[in-house]
Scaffold this motif. Sequence first.
Motif, PDB file in Angstrom:
ATOM      1  N   ILE A 172      -6.057   0.257 -11.019  1.00 12.87           N
ATOM      2  CA  ILE A 172      -6.900  -0.390  -9.781  1.00 12.87           C
ATOM      3  C   ILE A 172      -5.594  -1.169  -8.977  1.00 12.87           C
ATOM      4  CG2 ILE A 172      -8.884  -0.515 -10.747  1.00 12.87           C
ATOM      5  CD1 ILE A 172      -8.322  -3.484 -11.639  1.00 12.87           C
ATOM      6  N   LEU A 173      -4.666  -1.199  -9.431  1.00 17.76           N
ATOM      7  CA  LEU A 173      -3.412  -1.949  -8.845  1.00 17.76           C
ATOM      8  C   LEU A 173      -2.126  -1.442  -9.391  1.00 17.76           C
ATOM      9  CD1 LEU A 173      -2.977  -5.770  -7.901  1.00 17.76           C
ATOM     10  CD2 LEU A 173      -1.112  -4.596  -9.613  1.00 17.76           C
ATOM     11  N   PHE A 174      -1.175  -0.980  -8.336  1.00 20.96           N
ATOM     12  CA  PHE A 174       0.234  -0.900  -8.544  1.00 20.96           C
ATOM     13  C   PHE A 174       1.036  -1.527  -7.408  1.00 20.96           C
ATOM     14  CE2 PHE A 174       3.915   1.760  -7.946  1.00 20.96           C
ATOM     15  CZ  PHE A 174       4.724   1.621  -9.144  1.00 20.96           C
ATOM     16  N   LYS A 187       2.487  -0.376   6.114  1.00 19.46           N
ATOM     17  CA  LYS A 187       1.204  -0.245   5.775  1.00 19.46           C
ATOM     18  C   LYS A 187       1.094  -0.095   4.183  1.00 19.46           C
ATOM     19  CE  LYS A 187       1.787   4.561   7.179  1.00 19.46           C
ATOM     20  NZ  LYS A 187       1.158   5.787   7.895  1.00 19.46           N
ATOM     21  N   PHE A 188      -0.078  -0.453   3.732  1.00 16.70           N
ATOM     22  CA  PHE A 188      -0.449  -0.645   2.300  1.00 16.70           C
ATOM     23  C   PHE A 188      -1.821  -0.877   1.886  1.00 16.70           C
ATOM     24  CE2 PHE A 188       1.065  -4.489   3.890  1.00 16.70           C
ATOM     25  CZ  PHE A 188       0.313  -5.683   3.426  1.00 16.70           C
ATOM     26  N   LEU A 189      -2.302  -1.080   0.802  1.00 15.35           N
ATOM     27  CA  LEU A 189      -3.609  -1.416   0.479  1.00 15.35           C
ATOM     28  C   LEU A 189      -3.788  -2.648  -0.495  1.00 15.35           C
ATOM     29  CD1 LEU A 189      -5.208   2.049  -1.016  1.00 15.35           C
ATOM     30  CD2 LEU A 189      -6.073   0.748   0.738  1.00 15.35           C
ATOM     31  N   GLN A 190      -4.774  -3.355  -0.140  1.00 19.96           N
ATOM     32  CA  GLN A 190      -4.850  -4.693  -1.038  1.00 19.96           C
ATOM     33  C   GLN A 190      -6.436  -4.628  -1.140  1.00 19.96           C
ATOM     34  OE1 GLN A 190      -3.050  -7.767   1.174  1.00 19.96           O
ATOM     35  NE2 GLN A 190      -1.203  -7.798  -0.164  1.00 19.96           N
ATOM     36  N   GLU A 191      -7.020  -4.504  -2.294  1.00 17.97           N
ATOM     37  CA  GLU A 191      -8.308  -4.650  -2.717  1.00 17.97           C
ATOM     38  C   GLU A 191      -9.222  -3.468  -1.868  1.00 17.97           C
ATOM     39  OE1 GLU A 191      -9.358  -5.910  -5.364  1.00 17.97           O
ATOM     40  OE2 GLU A 191      -7.571  -7.206  -5.823  1.00 17.97           O
ATOM     41  N   GLY A 192      -8.929  -2.409  -1.833  1.00 19.49           N
ATOM     42  CA  GLY A 192      -9.538  -1.405  -1.047  1.00 19.49           C
ATOM     43  C   GLY A 192      -9.354  -1.562   0.585  1.00 19.49           C
ATOM     44  N   ASP A 219      -7.614   6.911  -6.004  1.00 17.48           N
ATOM     45  CA  ASP A 219      -8.623   5.886  -6.010  1.00 17.48           C
ATOM     46  C   ASP A 219      -8.224   4.272  -6.417  1.00 17.48           C
ATOM     47  OD1 ASP A 219     -10.596   8.045  -5.537  1.00 17.48           O
ATOM     48  OD2 ASP A 219     -10.610   8.331  -7.868  1.00 17.48           O
ATOM     49  N   ILE A 220      -6.884   4.094  -6.126  1.00 15.37           N
ATOM     50  CA  ILE A 220      -6.397   2.850  -6.249  1.00 15.37           C
ATOM     51  C   ILE A 220      -6.848   1.862  -5.277  1.00 15.37           C
ATOM     52  CG2 ILE A 220      -4.270   3.097  -5.248  1.00 15.37           C
ATOM     53  CD1 ILE A 220      -3.130   1.640  -7.955  1.00 15.37           C
ATOM     54  N   LYS A 221      -7.108   0.596  -5.858  1.00 19.42           N
ATOM     55  CA  LYS A 221      -7.642  -0.607  -4.861  1.00 19.42           C
ATOM     56  C   LYS A 221      -6.537  -1.178  -4.013  1.00 19.42           C
ATOM     57  CE  LYS A 221     -11.815   0.338  -5.359  1.00 19.42           C
ATOM     58  NZ  LYS A 221     -12.750   0.862  -4.579  1.00 19.42           N
ATOM     59  N   THR A 222      -5.342  -1.311  -4.741  1.00 14.68           N
ATOM     60  CA  THR A 222      -4.206  -2.112  -4.354  1.00 14.68           C
ATOM     61  C   THR A 222      -2.863  -1.517  -4.570  1.00 14.68           C
ATOM     62  OG1 THR A 222      -5.226  -4.289  -4.450  1.00 14.68           O
ATOM     63  CG2 THR A 222      -2.823  -4.214  -4.518  1.00 14.68           C
ATOM     64  N   LEU A 223      -2.088  -0.971  -3.363  1.00 19.87           N
ATOM     65  CA  LEU A 223      -1.070  -0.353  -3.573  1.00 19.87           C
ATOM     66  C   LEU A 223       0.187  -0.770  -2.703  1.00 19.87           C
ATOM     67  CD1 LEU A 223       0.630   2.186  -4.802  1.00 19.87           C
ATOM     68  CD2 LEU A 223      -0.473   3.623  -3.069  1.00 19.87           C
ATOM     69  N   TYR A 224       1.064  -1.377  -3.186  1.00 18.36           N
ATOM     70  CA  TYR A 224       2.163  -2.328  -2.298  1.00 18.36           C
ATOM     71  C   TYR A 224       3.556  -1.957  -3.013  1.00 18.36           C
ATOM     72  CZ  TYR A 224       4.131  -6.102   0.000  1.00 18.36           C
ATOM     73  OH  TYR A 224       4.476  -7.373   0.493  1.00 18.36           O
ATOM     74  N   ARG A 225       4.542  -1.551  -1.846  1.00 20.34           N
ATOM     75  CA  ARG A 225       5.883  -1.596  -2.608  1.00 20.34           C
ATOM     76  C   ARG A 225       6.550  -2.468  -1.600  1.00 20.34           C
ATOM     77  NH1 ARG A 225       8.114   2.777  -5.239  1.00 20.34           N
ATOM     78  NH2 ARG A 225       9.769   3.013  -3.821  1.00 20.34           N
ATOM     79  N   GLY A 226       7.550  -2.982  -2.163  1.00 16.50           N
ATOM     80  CA  GLY A 226       8.452  -4.011  -1.309  1.00 16.50           C
ATOM     81  C   GLY A 226       9.816  -4.175  -1.678  1.00 16.50           C
ATOM     82  N   THR A 227      10.776  -4.809  -0.852  1.00 13.00           N
ATOM     83  CA  THR A 227      12.101  -5.051  -1.194  1.00 13.00           C
ATOM     84  C   THR A 227      12.117  -6.539  -1.642  1.00 13.00           C
ATOM     85  OG1 THR A 227      12.735  -3.385   0.493  1.00 13.00           O
ATOM     86  CG2 THR A 227      14.185  -5.171  -0.239  1.00 13.00           C
ATOM     87  N   PRO A 239      -2.485 -12.135 -17.693  1.00  8.01           N
ATOM     88  CA  PRO A 239      -3.921 -11.878 -16.930  1.00  8.01           C
ATOM     89  C   PRO A 239      -3.962 -11.198 -15.605  1.00  8.01           C
ATOM     90  CG  PRO A 239      -3.316 -14.033 -17.850  1.00  8.01           C
ATOM     91  CD  PRO A 239      -2.048 -13.186 -17.862  1.00  8.01           C
ATOM     92  N   TYR A 240      -5.091 -10.438 -15.614  1.00  5.61           N
ATOM     93  CA  TYR A 240      -5.220  -9.626 -14.098  1.00  5.61           C
ATOM     94  C   TYR A 240      -5.730 -10.794 -13.390  1.00  5.61           C
ATOM     95  CZ  TYR A 240      -6.676  -6.707 -10.810  1.00  5.61           C
ATOM     96  OH  TYR A 240      -6.938  -5.786  -9.405  1.00  5.61           O
ATOM     97  N   LEU A 241      -5.361 -10.685 -12.087  1.00  7.97           N
ATOM     98  CA  LEU A 241      -5.901 -11.616 -10.989  1.00  7.97           C
ATOM     99  C   LEU A 241      -5.993 -10.698  -9.764  1.00  7.97           C
ATOM    100  CD1 LEU A 241      -3.714 -15.011 -11.465  1.00  7.97           C
ATOM    101  CD2 LEU A 241      -6.141 -14.578 -11.929  1.00  7.97           C
ATOM    102  N   GLY A 242      -5.023  -9.808  -9.623  1.00  7.70           N
ATOM    103  CA  GLY A 242      -5.190  -8.842  -8.524  1.00  7.70           C
ATOM    104  C   GLY A 242      -5.039  -9.947  -7.175  1.00  7.70           C
TER     105      GLY A 242
END
Length: 454
Positions: free
Chosen positions: A151-153, A191-196, A240-248, A445-448
Amino acid sequence: MRNILVIGSGKSASYLIKYLLDKSETENLHITVGDLNIVNASKLTGEHKNATAITLDVFNTKSREDAVKTADIVISMLPARFHIEVAKDCITFRKNMVTASYVSDEMQALDGEAKSKGLVFMNEIGVDPGIDHMSAMQVIDRIEADGGKLILFESFTGGLVAPESDNNLWNYKFTWNPRNVVLAGQGSAAKFLQEGTYKYIPYNRLFRRTEFLEVDGFGRFEAYANRDSLKYQDIYGLEDIKTLYRGTIRRVGFSRAWNVFAALGMTDDSYTIDDSENMSYRDFVNSFLPYSPTDSVEIKFRHALKIDQDDIVWDKFEELDIFSPTKMVELKKATPAQILQKILMDSWSLDPTDKDMIVMYHKFGYKLNGKKHQIDATMVTLGEDQTYTAMAKTVGLPVAIAAMAILNKKITTPGVLRPITKEVYEPILEELEDFGIVFNEKKVPYLGYNSLNI
């Protein structure tokens, strides 16, 4: 003997060539290193009996074709835009090929021909892209094999200066192409996804929207978003992932100060500055500030950007000596970005004794048996010296290991590939551990992004 052709002997090639030379006796190899500057190639091959350095101009069709046709496999360490001509030769002469660069549209267009001829064209097998792909897919595949659902990566990578060489207020030095650092984030909104929800950060806000990361033993870092995280939905099978974010990754405080350069327009590469060769650094800064018959450049700079004189950010700019009236640009028809790069190289070039560092951080959030879980995985690699850098190690070793696996027919799936399958990532990651490139995983712990959504 089996001939491996390495085209390009730049900063990322040292570990690659050393690895192949170390394997040359047991694997019956001859390594040919071609470069426009034979001095670079000769430095890395030395007097080794199983290596030859040659002058190779990739724009000279005959010399390029002659080199490719005599090779058993070709490794291109050229700038990404130059791979395609080598790749076409590899199609013509039926040679497998390895690069560390992103798959371009032109390279992808060769997929059908590569498959029809049974050729392996492995790309994105450096550090980022490369080790990030392999380490991510290893955990993603394991979670899914256990019945979990991602659900998050989040994934972050940074080329930084090692702690013992970190001696300026920016906590940063150039450990790879300075031009890419100056132009980072330009071209399109991140551009990315956070919580859908789809999220976008335009360039003018990119360096003020950062995340904070803690790496055991190395302290706190920050990260700003890469341009396009969404393409990894398809690559990693995360539709179907809800959060997908890549950064430097940078050290905390870098992005806030860098944002000043972006806000003023000093990172712009779209136009040239008149009479730039006769400008001082002070003139360059002043060209972006309003006219005043009384205020100094320093005062105008602080007022325009709302920087107090006791702010650490102000100290960072003073440290760069950007207000010097005697240091000269000396670049004709230069863009603002080119001038800024020259100024920064005065302060951010690595000293002969400096060491660099690669930091990578993955976050995996997933559901399993009705509960949410998270795994954080971190990797830190330190360089040895100015030749055997962390950047060269993490780029060059995966390339070399992949080339040997293809040559020995351990990787056989044809086509234009990325290292996202078990056939590729499992043996390479296992061997990288022998060189100290290791990921440390811990369950947290998962917080998202929505701590109430539990």
